[in-house]
Motif scaffolding. Structure first.
Motif, mmCIF file in Angstrom:
data_model
loop_
_atom_site.group_PDB
_atom_site.id
_atom_site.type_symbol
_atom_site.label_atom_id
_atom_site.label_comp_id
_atom_site.label_asym_id
_atom_site.label_seq_id
_atom_site.Cartn_x
_atom_site.Cartn_y
_atom_site.Cartn_z
ATOM 1 N N UNK A 223 -61.289 -2.638 -96.404
ATOM 2 C CA UNK A 223 -60.991 -2.519 -97.829
ATOM 3 C C UNK A 223 -60.311 -1.251 -98.273
ATOM 4 N N UNK A 224 -60.183 -0.240 -97.403
ATOM 5 C CA UNK A 224 -59.534 1.020 -97.787
ATOM 6 C C UNK A 224 -58.042 0.794 -97.999
ATOM 7 N N UNK A 225 -57.484 1.405 -99.047
ATOM 8 C CA UNK A 225 -56.065 1.237 -99.336
ATOM 9 C C UNK A 225 -55.335 2.569 -99.564
ATOM 10 N N UNK A 226 -56.036 3.600 -99.988
ATOM 11 C CA UNK A 226 -55.422 4.926 -100.138
ATOM 12 C C UNK A 226 -55.973 5.816 -99.028
ATOM 13 N N UNK A 227 -55.220 5.938 -97.961
ATOM 14 C CA UNK A 227 -55.730 6.594 -96.759
ATOM 15 C C UNK A 227 -54.856 7.792 -96.410
ATOM 16 N N UNK A 228 -55.458 8.976 -96.369
ATOM 17 C CA UNK A 228 -54.767 10.208 -95.990
ATOM 18 C C UNK A 228 -55.158 10.550 -94.558
ATOM 19 N N UNK A 271 -48.378 6.236 -88.419
ATOM 20 C CA UNK A 271 -48.878 6.018 -89.779
ATOM 21 C C UNK A 271 -47.804 5.396 -90.658
ATOM 22 N N UNK A 272 -46.571 5.829 -90.503
ATOM 23 C CA UNK A 272 -45.472 5.248 -91.279
ATOM 24 C C UNK A 272 -45.296 3.775 -90.935
ATOM 25 N N UNK A 273 -45.487 3.434 -89.666
ATOM 26 C CA UNK A 273 -45.405 2.032 -89.252
ATOM 27 C C UNK A 273 -46.508 1.209 -89.927
ATOM 28 N N UNK A 274 -47.729 1.731 -89.930
ATOM 29 C CA UNK A 274 -48.836 1.026 -90.576
ATOM 30 C C UNK A 274 -48.572 0.834 -92.058
ATOM 31 N N UNK A 275 -48.071 1.865 -92.689
ATOM 32 C CA UNK A 275 -47.842 1.820 -94.135
ATOM 33 C C UNK A 275 -46.796 0.761 -94.499
ATOM 34 N N UNK A 276 -45.774 0.634 -93.657
ATOM 35 C CA UNK A 276 -44.718 -0.342 -93.937
ATOM 36 C C UNK A 276 -45.217 -1.776 -93.870
ATOM 37 N N UNK A 277 -46.198 -2.019 -93.010
ATOM 38 C CA UNK A 277 -46.638 -3.396 -92.786
ATOM 39 C C UNK A 277 -47.950 -3.749 -93.478
ATOM 40 N N UNK A 278 -48.355 -2.911 -94.432
ATOM 41 C CA UNK A 278 -49.565 -3.210 -95.192
ATOM 42 C C UNK A 278 -49.253 -3.144 -96.679
ATOM 43 N N UNK A 279 -48.904 -4.269 -97.224
ATOM 44 C CA UNK A 279 -48.516 -4.341 -98.630
ATOM 45 C C UNK A 279 -49.660 -3.908 -99.526
ATOM 46 N N UNK A 280 -49.317 -3.145 -100.534
ATOM 47 C CA UNK A 280 -50.320 -2.707 -101.496
ATOM 48 C C UNK A 280 -51.134 -1.519 -101.056
ATOM 49 N N UNK A 281 -50.829 -0.963 -99.896
ATOM 50 C CA UNK A 281 -51.580 0.194 -99.411
ATOM 51 C C UNK A 281 -50.737 1.458 -99.497
ATOM 52 N N UNK A 282 -51.409 2.591 -99.458
ATOM 53 C CA UNK A 282 -50.757 3.898 -99.389
ATOM 54 C C UNK A 282 -51.419 4.660 -98.251
ATOM 55 N N UNK A 283 -50.844 4.527 -97.069
ATOM 56 C CA UNK A 283 -51.351 5.221 -95.890
ATOM 57 C C UNK A 283 -50.385 6.365 -95.614
ATOM 58 N N UNK A 284 -50.860 7.587 -95.772
ATOM 59 C CA UNK A 284 -49.963 8.751 -95.793
ATOM 60 C C UNK A 284 -50.342 9.758 -94.718
ATOM 61 N N UNK A 285 -49.358 10.156 -93.938
ATOM 62 C CA UNK A 285 -49.547 11.232 -92.971
ATOM 63 C C UNK A 285 -49.504 12.563 -93.714
#
Length: 365
Positions: A223-228, A271-285
């Motif tokens: 369920x996490x969507x804003x991940x630093x 991390x950039x790869x994960x972020x591109x393929x997870x709509x609605x998420x913000x996964x940031x390095x």
């Protein structure tokens, strides 16, 4: 803690627009100190990883990697050794405060029966842990998988407190911090060397980046969507590594810094790869290598006098049980970047988080 100031972003017009359309949100202690876009709510901060965001998880473990004794916490208010690997607070505390959530982020399971604390966030991090499953075994601490298990238990407790829908909202809108990788490189690979038999540094960084990506995917699935996801610091410039690997003059250990840079490059790509393929998420390095190295190379600009030794003991090697009440400490920790030979002082963390928040906060919303 003084309010953080935003550093100048690369796109000044975007920065101005962002600030003008922002407002300060609510918080338990009187309000957020950073500006967030209108209608954005960050209900909690949740942390995973190692000693940088260990809020006291290791206190109840049978391990030498602890900080629940003096002089750790000597500047904590009230003066108390909480298990935080600092003279005062950690980055997890500072970010929770800056977002207006609460002043201190507690350890789980210490607050497993405190509804208010659970709803506004906890830390599962265990000092000495890492993405490599061999890393926590070396010092008998919680693995990232153990932390994931505790996170699942936490989610069930949240559901019992606020219901399933509100739990989904909290997980999706909270800021999730993942801080690990440093112990994998400094301890498991370089110091102990148990992975050198089968891996060179290129293949080993591939291993831990793969584990980091899998862990990030796991918390996303929950369920996490804003991940630093934080990168590694300039490991060769840590006082302990200067002492062990820096030669007669305790220079920054080149091999360790190069390993950290290699790892960071691969982690950022993952991390950039994960972020591109997870709509609605913000996964940031989150890059901490460059800002921390700048502080180390330009201490007067940051009001610091000592950046190559910790405040505790000689400052060369003392950390965890080696930093204890029988040693002297420096007169003024605020003049030191490092508290012990591995962790920053409260002031050091504050300066670093200042830059991190200013640079990355807009990327999550």
């Amino acid at each position: 803690m003084q309010p953080l100031t935003f550093v100048k972003l690369s796109d000044s017009s975007a920065c101005l627009t962002f600030i003008l359309c922002s407002l300060v949100l609510f918080g338990d202690h009187g309000g957020a100190l950073v500006t967030l876009p209108q209608n954005v709510i960050v209900p909690a901060v949740i942390a995973f990883g190692d000693s940088v965001v260990d809020q006291g998880v290791n206190n109840n473990l049978k391990t030498l990697v602890k900080a629940n004794f003096f002089p750790y916490g000597m500047d904590f208010v009230p003066q108390k050794s909480t298990g935080r690997f600092s003279n005062n607070r950690t980055p997890a505390d500072m970010i929770a405060e800056e977002l207006g959530i609460k002043d201190l982020l507690p350890a789980y399971p210490d607050v497993s029966h405190d509804d208010k604390e659970l709803v506004t966030g906890v830390s599962f991090a265990s000092g000495g842990s890492g993405y490599d499953p061999e890393t926590p075994k070396i010092v008998d601490v919680l693995s990232m998988n153990d932390q994931l298990t505790n996170f699942k238990e936490y989610i069930e407790k949240l559901k019992a407190i606020v219901g399933e829908e509100r739990t989904k909202f909290i997980l999706a809108n909270s800021l999730i911090m993942v801080v690990a990788g440093s112990d994998d490189l400094t301890n498991t690979y370089f110091a102990v060397g148990i992975r050198k038999l089968h891996y060179d540094i290129h293949s080993y960084t591939n291993l831990i980046v793969s584990s980091a990506s899998n862990f990030t995917q796991d918390i996303y699935n929950l369920g996490a969507r804003r991940i630093a996801v934080f990168g590694a610091p300039p490991l060769g410039c840590l006082p302990s590594q200067r002492t062990l690997r820096g030669g007669e003059f305790r220079a920054c250990a080149k091999e360790h810094n190069e390993a950290a840079q290699l790892y960071n490059k691969k982690l950022q790509q993952g991390i950039e790869h994960l972020n591109r393929y997870h709509a609605g998420s913000k996964i940031v390095y989150i890059d901490i290598y460059k800002p921390l190295l700048d502080i180390i190379q330009n201490p007067p600009q940051y009001g610091l006098e000592v950046v190559d030794k910790g405040c505790c003991g000689t400052g060369n090697i003392e950390v965890a049980v080696l930093c204890n009440q029988y040693l002297t400490t420096c007169d003024d920790p605020s003049k030191h970047l490092f508290w012990d030979s591995f962790h920053l002082t409260d002031k050091g963390y504050s300066m670093l988080i200042n830059q991190v928040v200013g640079k990355y906060v807009h990327e999550f919303f």
